[in-house]
Design a protein around this motif. Structure first.
Motif, PDB file in Angstrom:
ATOM      1  N   VAL A 116       0.873  -1.163   0.055  1.00  0.00           N
ATOM      2  CA  VAL A 116       0.042   0.128  -0.042  1.00  0.00           C
ATOM      3  C   VAL A 116       0.634   1.176  -0.041  1.00  0.00           C
ATOM      4  CG1 VAL A 116      -1.519   1.391   1.465  1.00  0.00           C
ATOM      5  CG2 VAL A 116      -1.960  -1.160   1.102  1.00  0.00           C
ATOM      6  N   ARG A 117       2.011   1.092   0.803  1.00  0.00           N
ATOM      7  CA  ARG A 117       2.755   2.521   0.911  1.00  0.00           C
ATOM      8  C   ARG A 117       3.283   2.698  -0.560  1.00  0.00           C
ATOM      9  NH1 ARG A 117       8.497   1.243   3.755  1.00  0.00           N
ATOM     10  NH2 ARG A 117       9.533   3.076   2.974  1.00  0.00           N
ATOM     11  N   PHE A 118       3.805   1.744  -1.125  1.00  0.00           N
ATOM     12  CA  PHE A 118       4.637   1.917  -2.429  1.00  0.00           C
ATOM     13  C   PHE A 118       3.380   2.264  -3.439  1.00  0.00           C
ATOM     14  CE2 PHE A 118       8.283  -0.899  -0.748  1.00  0.00           C
ATOM     15  CZ  PHE A 118       8.880   0.112  -0.227  1.00  0.00           C
ATOM     16  N   GLY A 119       2.197   1.663  -3.305  1.00  0.00           N
ATOM     17  CA  GLY A 119       1.172   1.876  -4.278  1.00  0.00           C
ATOM     18  C   GLY A 119       1.032   3.519  -4.023  1.00  0.00           C
ATOM     19  N   PHE A 120       0.970   3.923  -2.795  1.00  0.00           N
ATOM     20  CA  PHE A 120       0.520   5.439  -2.618  1.00  0.00           C
ATOM     21  C   PHE A 120       1.799   6.205  -3.300  1.00  0.00           C
ATOM     22  CE2 PHE A 120       1.527   9.079   0.396  1.00  0.00           C
ATOM     23  CZ  PHE A 120       0.227   9.997  -0.189  1.00  0.00           C
ATOM     24  N   TYR A 121       3.019   5.853  -3.063  1.00  0.00           N
ATOM     25  CA  TYR A 121       4.267   6.420  -3.665  1.00  0.00           C
ATOM     26  C   TYR A 121       4.081   6.509  -5.333  1.00  0.00           C
ATOM     27  CZ  TYR A 121       6.575   6.423   0.868  1.00  0.00           C
ATOM     28  OH  TYR A 121       7.371   6.598   2.304  1.00  0.00           O
ATOM     29  N   ALA A 122       3.684   5.601  -5.746  1.00  0.00           N
ATOM     30  CA  ALA A 122       3.237   5.589  -7.092  1.00  0.00           C
ATOM     31  C   ALA A 122       2.760   6.569  -7.645  1.00  0.00           C
ATOM     32  CB  ALA A 122       3.031   4.040  -7.734  1.00  0.00           C
ATOM     33  N   THR A 123       1.449   7.193  -6.959  1.00  0.00           N
ATOM     34  CA  THR A 123       0.754   8.139  -7.239  1.00  0.00           C
ATOM     35  C   THR A 123       1.253   9.673  -7.352  1.00  0.00           C
ATOM     36  OG1 THR A 123      -0.164   8.832  -4.970  1.00  0.00           O
ATOM     37  CG2 THR A 123      -1.278   6.840  -6.567  1.00  0.00           C
ATOM     38  N   GLY A 124       2.405   9.758  -7.082  1.00  0.00           N
ATOM     39  CA  GLY A 124       3.201  10.990  -7.074  1.00  0.00           C
ATOM     40  C   GLY A 124       2.772  12.297  -5.983  1.00  0.00           C
ATOM     41  N   PRO A 125       2.746  11.640  -4.832  1.00  0.00           N
ATOM     42  CA  PRO A 125       2.187  12.637  -3.846  1.00  0.00           C
ATOM     43  C   PRO A 125       3.272  13.655  -3.483  1.00  0.00           C
ATOM     44  CG  PRO A 125       2.780  10.831  -2.655  1.00  0.00           C
ATOM     45  CD  PRO A 125       2.786  10.499  -4.094  1.00  0.00           C
ATOM     46  N   ARG A 126       2.871  15.053  -3.193  1.00  0.00           N
ATOM     47  CA  ARG A 126       3.534  16.079  -2.879  1.00  0.00           C
ATOM     48  C   ARG A 126       4.770  15.535  -1.602  1.00  0.00           C
ATOM     49  NH1 ARG A 126       4.882  20.107  -4.981  1.00  0.00           N
ATOM     50  NH2 ARG A 126       5.088  21.377  -3.160  1.00  0.00           N
ATOM     51  N   TYR A 127       5.910  16.301  -1.863  1.00  0.00           N
ATOM     52  CA  TYR A 127       6.621  16.037  -0.793  1.00  0.00           C
ATOM     53  C   TYR A 127       6.310  15.955   0.504  1.00  0.00           C
ATOM     54  CZ  TYR A 127       7.909  20.768   0.345  1.00  0.00           C
ATOM     55  OH  TYR A 127       7.520  22.098   0.736  1.00  0.00           O
ATOM     56  N   THR A 128       5.327  16.973   0.931  1.00  0.00           N
ATOM     57  CA  THR A 128       4.958  17.169   2.359  1.00  0.00           C
ATOM     58  C   THR A 128       4.171  15.767   2.492  1.00  0.00           C
ATOM     59  OG1 THR A 128       3.012  18.313   1.341  1.00  0.00           O
ATOM     60  CG2 THR A 128       4.775  19.463   2.194  1.00  0.00           C
ATOM     61  N   LEU A 129       3.425  14.983   1.900  1.00  0.00           N
ATOM     62  CA  LEU A 129       2.660  13.819   2.232  1.00  0.00           C
ATOM     63  C   LEU A 129       3.759  12.849   2.194  1.00  0.00           C
ATOM     64  CD1 LEU A 129      -0.467  14.190   0.004  1.00  0.00           C
ATOM     65  CD2 LEU A 129      -0.421  14.160   2.443  1.00  0.00           C
ATOM     66  N   LEU A 130       4.670  12.800   1.511  1.00  0.00           N
ATOM     67  CA  LEU A 130       5.650  11.866   1.576  1.00  0.00           C
ATOM     68  C   LEU A 130       6.573  11.767   3.084  1.00  0.00           C
ATOM     69  CD1 LEU A 130       7.537  11.848  -1.944  1.00  0.00           C
ATOM     70  CD2 LEU A 130       5.990  10.095  -1.123  1.00  0.00           C
ATOM     71  N   LEU A 131       6.596  13.129   3.362  1.00  0.00           N
ATOM     72  CA  LEU A 131       7.203  13.380   4.687  1.00  0.00           C
ATOM     73  C   LEU A 131       6.272  12.980   5.717  1.00  0.00           C
ATOM     74  CD1 LEU A 131      10.007  14.122   5.904  1.00  0.00           C
ATOM     75  CD2 LEU A 131       8.986  16.723   5.935  1.00  0.00           C
ATOM     76  N   GLY A 132       5.052  13.287   5.494  1.00  0.00           N
ATOM     77  CA  GLY A 132       4.080  12.700   6.582  1.00  0.00           C
ATOM     78  C   GLY A 132       3.659  11.358   6.981  1.00  0.00           C
ATOM     79  N   THR A 133       3.877  10.493   5.763  1.00  0.00           N
ATOM     80  CA  THR A 133       3.779   9.005   5.799  1.00  0.00           C
ATOM     81  C   THR A 133       5.087   8.507   6.183  1.00  0.00           C
ATOM     82  OG1 THR A 133       4.202   8.822   3.683  1.00  0.00           O
ATOM     83  CG2 THR A 133       1.913   9.252   4.211  1.00  0.00           C
ATOM     84  N   PHE A 134       6.187   9.199   7.012  1.00  0.00           N
ATOM     85  CA  PHE A 134       7.318   8.577   7.375  1.00  0.00           C
ATOM     86  C   PHE A 134       7.167   7.112   8.333  1.00  0.00           C
ATOM     87  CE2 PHE A 134       6.501  11.227  10.885  1.00  0.00           C
ATOM     88  CZ  PHE A 134       6.711  10.374  12.078  1.00  0.00           C
ATOM     89  N   PHE A 135       5.970   7.283   8.992  1.00  0.00           N
ATOM     90  CA  PHE A 135       5.713   6.196  10.048  1.00  0.00           C
ATOM     91  C   PHE A 135       5.427   4.876   9.500  1.00  0.00           C
ATOM     92  CE2 PHE A 135       1.718   8.363   9.223  1.00  0.00           C
ATOM     93  CZ  PHE A 135       0.792   7.183   8.877  1.00  0.00           C
ATOM     94  N   LEU A 136       5.051   5.035   7.941  1.00  0.00           N
ATOM     95  CA  LEU A 136       4.445   3.819   7.596  1.00  0.00           C
ATOM     96  C   LEU A 136       5.783   2.869   7.325  1.00  0.00           C
ATOM     97  CD1 LEU A 136       2.180   5.095   4.648  1.00  0.00           C
ATOM     98  CD2 LEU A 136       1.532   3.708   6.771  1.00  0.00           C
TER      99      LEU A 136
END
Length: 169
Positions: free
Chosen positions: A65-85
């Motif tokens: 799921v995490r890598f699927g989310f990353y594949a959508t190209g979220p803004r860097y703030t969302l990438l940073l906000g999902t660090f706990f995954l």
């Protein structure tokens, strides 16, 4: 585990492409790696409640799921906000893999079996994922690398379930 190590290689490319800077990459990795320790401590408690096999399945599914989310190209703030995954997935998987080896092989051979797994099985997965990731990065960019990681992990989750490894035997 190959895709989790591959993430360490290609995350910076995705982060920069989505508007982040080098300092942000450093902060993201600090938060990601730092979040693994608390989840490693919580894993034995969670394992007693739901079982190792199901917990490992959860960790694997969250990785996909995490890598699927990353594949959508979220803004860097969302990438940073999902660090706990990363903390959740790596914390669970690292602890449960070692525990699984302890359950499968004799105690006197568990250290050697873990070393052999990491030297051969895990390293081959890392080499494969990094090599394919590099080719994909050159041809299609970092989002496509994460699409590959999503597909690779989804196949692993499906095989884990189809073979019945999620059930306690």
């Amino acid at each position: 585990m190959g895709t989790n190590i591959t993430n360490s290689t290609y995350f910076g490319y995705l982060f920069r492409e989505q508007g982040g800077d080098v300092a942000g990459i450093g902060l993201a990795f600090l938060l990601m790696a730092g979040s693994e320790a608390p989840f490693m401590a919580l894993t034995p408690i969670m394992s007693k409640k739901i079982g190792s096999e199901k917990l490992l399945l959860i960790g694997m599914a969250l990785t996909a799921v995490r890598f699927g989310f990353y594949a959508t190209g979220p803004r860097y703030t969302l990438l940073l906000g999902t660090f706990f995954l990363q903390g959740i997935t790596n914390g669970i998987i690292l602890v449960e893999l070692v525990k699984a080896f302890g359950n499968v092989v004799e105690e006197r051979l568990s250290s050697m079996s873990i070393s052999i797994y990491y030297a051969i099985g895990n390293s081959m997965s890392v080499i494969l994922c990094n090599m394919i990731g590099g080719m994909i990065l050159d041809a299609h960019g970092p989002q496509a690398v994460y699409l590959f990681c999503f597909i690779f992990n989804s196949i692993a989750v499906a095989l884990y379930v189809l073979v019945g490894l999620h059930k306690k035997d």
